[in-house]
Design an enzyme around this catalytic site. Structure first.
Site, PDB file in Angstrom:
ATOM      1  N   LEU A   1      52.940  46.857  27.616  1.00 56.34           N
ATOM      2  CA  LEU A   1      52.613  45.874  28.653  1.00 56.34           C
ATOM      3  C   LEU A   1      51.083  45.597  28.459  1.00 56.34           C
ATOM      4  O   LEU A   1      50.330  46.224  28.252  1.00 56.34           O
ATOM      5  CB  LEU A   1      52.918  46.127  29.863  1.00 56.34           C
ATOM      6  N   ASP A   2      50.727  44.303  28.553  1.00 58.51           N
ATOM      7  CA  ASP A   2      49.224  43.977  28.750  1.00 58.51           C
ATOM      8  C   ASP A   2      48.526  44.643  29.646  1.00 58.51           C
ATOM      9  O   ASP A   2      48.999  45.183  30.698  1.00 58.51           O
ATOM     10  CB  ASP A   2      48.998  42.328  28.823  1.00 58.51           C
ATOM     11  N   TYR A   3      47.285  44.884  29.384  1.00 55.39           N
ATOM     12  CA  TYR A   3      46.179  45.486  30.407  1.00 55.39           C
ATOM     13  C   TYR A   3      46.458  45.016  32.012  1.00 55.39           C
ATOM     14  O   TYR A   3      46.572  45.860  32.892  1.00 55.39           O
ATOM     15  CB  TYR A   3      45.029  45.371  29.904  1.00 55.39           C
TER      16      TYR A   3
ATOM     17  N   THR B   1      48.977  43.359  33.115  1.00 50.34           N
ATOM     18  CA  THR B   1      50.667  43.258  33.384  1.00 50.34           C
ATOM     19  C   THR B   1      50.900  44.581  34.163  1.00 50.34           C
ATOM     20  O   THR B   1      50.500  45.500  33.618  1.00 50.34           O
ATOM     21  CB  THR B   1      51.519  42.951  32.171  1.00 50.34           C
TER      22      THR B   1
ATOM     23  N   LYS C   1      53.225  34.966  28.229  1.00 50.88           N
ATOM     24  CA  LYS C   1      52.090  34.251  28.172  1.00 50.88           C
ATOM     25  C   LYS C   1      52.044  33.095  27.389  1.00 50.88           C
ATOM     26  O   LYS C   1      51.722  32.293  27.559  1.00 50.88           O
ATOM     27  CB  LYS C   1      50.893  35.024  28.021  1.00 50.88           C
TER      28      LYS C   1
END
Ligand code: URA
Length: 240
Positions: free
Chosen positions: A102-104, A106, A191
């Protein structure tokens, strides 16, 4: 199922994949007693790997569910010394790593394991495990923009057709909260989907992987997966 030697070494916590490749090229790795000095070799669970003459010890497979908070990086180590998801699993002694990422910024459900087969089944696109996200997006997508996503959006040459997309609420014209279920696990996929319709994501949370959700867990909480939960996830992949 066989996997590249350096990947298995990395999974077993020997070193990063790149460092493991160096170790192979330096002639420090044997497979079933035979020196392996070339990259590209594939091994499976029954192969005996030795590094510097010491057999890699295989840990008991463990599987965790973490509620990843924002501002934590989905990797084992971070060059910038940011907090990692592994740092959050305090007192877990096995060498676990995140299943996908997961993104930083998120938050949400993230699985962690030391089980390479499990990792493969959950992350490989051919198994099509669904992931459900809730996104706060800039502006309010129109019905035709939502339809555009439903029909499928081309991202980096592949068509992404979500299983479900729905606006669940909106605040005047400023923002909307949209729930979206997709199979794909490409980086920044949600995104990118919303960028395509000019409604950038401001906040993102992953609510579910398959049918597995966060229940009443709080950001930073983690727990072992129950056997039936692992079986349920793997059953989805076995049907593919
Ligand atoms: N899609 C994104 O854009 N970010 C995530 O963290 C996960 C899916």
């Amino acid at each position: 199922m066989s996997e590249r030697l350096q990947k298995v070494m990395a999974h077993d916590g020997i070193a990063s994949r790149r460092k493991s490749e160096e170790m192979i090229l330096e002639g420090r790795v044997k497979v079933n007693g035979v020196l392996c000095k070339e990259l590209g070799m594939k091994v499976n669970n029954s192969d005996q790997i030795e590094v510097d003459g010491v057999p890699i010890s295989k840990e008991e497979p463990v599987h965790y569910l973490l509620y990843k908070p924002r501002r934590v990086i989905s990797s084992v180590k971070d060059e910038k010394k940011r907090k990692t998801v592994v740092d959050l699993l305090e007192d877990v002694e096995e060498r676990v790593y995140p299943v996908g990422r997961l993104d930083y910024n998120t938050s949400g459900i993230l699985l962690m394991t030391n089980d390479g087969d499990f990792d493969y089944q959950i992350t490989h696109p051919k198994f099509k495990i669904t992931k459900t996200y809730v996104a706060k997006v800039e502006g309010v997508p129109t019905p035709s923009e939502i339809k555009q996503i439903q029909k499928g959006i081309i991202i980096e040459g592949s068509k992404i057709v979500p299983e479900n997309v729905k606006i669940i609420s909106h605040n005047d014209k400023k923002n909307a909260i949209v729930r979206l279920t997709i199979h794909e696990g490409k980086n920044h996929i949600v995104k990118k989907i919303f960028e395509t319709i000019n409604h950038p994501v401001e906040k993102l949370k992953r609510e579910k992987i398959g049918n597995l959700g966060l229940g009443n867990m709080q950001p930073g909480d983690f727990r072992r997966l129950k056997k039936f939960e692992i079986d349920d996830l793997l059953e989805i992949t076995n049907k593919k």
